[in-house]
Scaffold this motif. Structure first.
Motif, PDB file in Angstrom:
ATOM      1  N   ALA A   1       0.825  -1.212   0.000  1.00 11.95           N
ATOM      2  CA  ALA A   1       0.000   0.000   0.000  1.00 11.95           C
ATOM      3  C   ALA A   1       0.854   1.256   0.000  1.00 11.95           C
ATOM      4  O   ALA A   1       0.368   2.348  -0.315  1.00 11.95           O
ATOM      5  N   LYS A   2       2.122   1.137   0.350  1.00 12.09           N
ATOM      6  CA  LYS A   2       3.024   2.294   0.393  1.00 12.09           C
ATOM      7  C   LYS A   2       4.000   2.277  -0.788  1.00 12.09           C
ATOM      8  O   LYS A   2       5.046   2.946  -0.744  1.00 12.09           O
ATOM      9  N   ASN A   3       3.664   1.486  -1.809  1.00 12.61           N
ATOM     10  CA  ASN A   3       4.514   1.466  -3.017  1.00 12.61           C
ATOM     11  C   ASN A   3       5.938   0.975  -2.728  1.00 12.61           C
ATOM     12  O   ASN A   3       6.898   1.428  -3.333  1.00 12.61           O
ATOM     13  N   ILE A   4       6.014   0.065  -1.768  1.00 11.15           N
ATOM     14  CA  ILE A   4       7.302  -0.580  -1.473  1.00 11.15           C
ATOM     15  C   ILE A   4       7.186  -2.020  -1.964  1.00 11.15           C
ATOM     16  O   ILE A   4       6.300  -2.754  -1.511  1.00 11.15           O
ATOM     17  N   THR A   5       8.047  -2.414  -2.873  1.00 12.76           N
ATOM     18  CA  THR A   5       8.047  -3.811  -3.305  1.00 12.76           C
ATOM     19  C   THR A   5       9.174  -4.562  -2.591  1.00 12.76           C
ATOM     20  O   THR A   5      10.226  -3.993  -2.283  1.00 12.76           O
ATOM     21  N   VAL A   6       8.903  -5.826  -2.317  1.00 12.12           N
ATOM     22  CA  VAL A   6       9.879  -6.671  -1.625  1.00 12.12           C
ATOM     23  C   VAL A   6       9.935  -7.999  -2.382  1.00 12.12           C
ATOM     24  O   VAL A   6       8.923  -8.707  -2.476  1.00 12.12           O
ATOM     25  N   ASN A   7      11.088  -8.286  -2.949  1.00  9.10           N
ATOM     26  CA  ASN A   7      11.238  -9.501  -3.751  1.00  9.10           C
ATOM     27  C   ASN A   7      12.523 -10.227  -3.370  1.00  9.10           C
ATOM     28  O   ASN A   7      13.426  -9.646  -2.764  1.00  9.10           O
ATOM     29  N   ALA A   8      12.573 -11.491  -3.755  1.00 10.41           N
ATOM     30  CA  ALA A   8      13.770 -12.299  -3.489  1.00 10.41           C
ATOM     31  C   ALA A   8      14.301 -12.879  -4.791  1.00 10.41           C
ATOM     32  O   ALA A   8      13.540 -13.122  -5.732  1.00 10.41           O
ATOM     33  N   ILE A   9      15.591 -13.092  -4.799  1.00  8.59           N
ATOM     34  CA  ILE A   9      16.232 -13.799  -5.905  1.00  8.59           C
ATOM     35  C   ILE A   9      16.901 -15.032  -5.309  1.00  8.59           C
ATOM     36  O   ILE A   9      17.562 -14.947  -4.266  1.00  8.59           O
ATOM     37  N   CYS A  10      16.707 -16.156  -5.962  1.00  8.87           N
ATOM     38  CA  CYS A  10      17.381 -17.391  -5.530  1.00  8.87           C
ATOM     39  C   CYS A  10      18.396 -17.794  -6.583  1.00  8.87           C
ATOM     40  O   CYS A  10      18.050 -18.507  -7.545  1.00  8.87           O
ATOM     41  N   PRO A  11      19.650 -17.379  -6.408  1.00 12.45           N
ATOM     42  CA  PRO A  11      20.668 -17.820  -7.363  1.00 12.45           C
ATOM     43  C   PRO A  11      20.992 -19.298  -7.142  1.00 12.45           C
ATOM     44  O   PRO A  11      20.930 -19.808  -6.016  1.00 12.45           O
TER      45      PRO A  11
END
Ligand code: NDP
Length: 241
Positions: free
Chosen positions: A167-177
């Motif tokens: 809702a605050k335009n913060i994205t949270v993502n993960a990368i799995c190398p």
């Protein structure tokens, strides 16, 4: 003014490639590291990227480091939680110290860092958090109960925070190398790499740090605003979730 990106463990390996890719994409970049001054200074001299030393497992040190970066460079709008360590041992031989060091750096480090940029991101209604997890957090790896637990924890952290930040335009993502050719992996004996590890990778080679860096640059960009809570798997076809 261009956005400020902070990369933990940003002075060598995958983190160095991420720092450089973000700089080349126009960000003002700060690279954190733990203690290898020689590598960090050489990285700074080669790239011009500002380097800052503290231990991500130390909450107070993270706060001081972030405050210094925010006063010298500007508010952190992109945080890449990349710093990580291994302390491998079969479980029956794993010491509490090996367990805690890995959990404190690879999992609690994400709390320590993210917690201290979160309020600023909420106030400014913009943020990008990219967490570098691992294939071994997805599938588990013998000899790495500590590392696999921490990296799996990073994925749960990512999904929970994505819901809070949306809702605050913060994205949270993960990368799995998967296996990437850095010091962490090249420390594995060559025979083991060639006879046991590379044959498990369908594309037939280790990944390159720059290949992970390009994933980060995309997830940090405005183009990725609808992607949050996701896990981007980059492992040469070794494992599918
Ligand atoms: P490297 O060992 O090459 O580099 C690690 C970086 O993290 C260094 O800059 C190091 O600083 C920093 N660091 C370590 N501990 C701390 C700490 N407590 N506080 C601050 N900085 C710290 O690692 P890689 O580039 O191989 O790995 C980067 C990330 O990617 C890690 O999270 C790792 O788990 C993950 N990963 C790596 C894979 C691979 O195949 N290489 C595969 C999957 C995931 P210093 O130089 O001062 O020691």
């Amino acid at each position: 003014m261009s956005r400020v990106a902070l990369v933990t463990g940003g002075t060598r390996g995958i983190g160095a490639a991420i720092s450089v890719a973000l700089k080349n994409a126009g960000y003002r970049v700060a690279a954190n590291y733990a203690g290898n001054d020689e590598k960090a200074n050489a990285f700074h001299d080669a790239t011009g990227i500002a380097v800052f030393k503290w231990d991500v497992s130390d909450y107070a040190a993270c706060g001081e480091g972030i405050a210094k970066i925010e006063s010298e460079i500007g508010p952190v709008e992109v945080l890449v939680n990349n710093a990580g360590i291994t302390r491998d041992a079969m479980f029956h031989k794993m010491t509490p110290q090996q367990w805690h060091e890995v959990i404190n750096t690879n999992l609690t480090g994400l709390f320590n860092m993210t917690h201290q940029v979160w309020t600023g991101m909420r106030d400014r209604s913009f943020g990008r958090i990219v967490n570098i997890s691992s294939i071994n957090g997805q599938k588990g790896q013998m000899g790495q109960a500590n590392y696999s637990a921490a990296k799996a924890g990073d994925l749960g952290f990512t999904k929970a925070l994505a819901q809070e930040g949306a809702a605050k335009n913060i994205t949270v993502n993960a990368i799995c190398p998967g296996y990437i050719g850095t010091e962490m992996v090249l420390a594995v004996p060559e025979k083991v790499l060639n006879e046991r590890i590379i044959p498990q990778i369908p594309v037939g080679r280790l990944g390159e740090p720059e290949e992970i860096a390009r994933c980060v640059t995309f997830l940090a960009s405005d183009d990725a605003g609808f992607i949050t809570g996701s896990t981007l798997t980059a492992n040469g076809g070794q494992f599918f979730v």
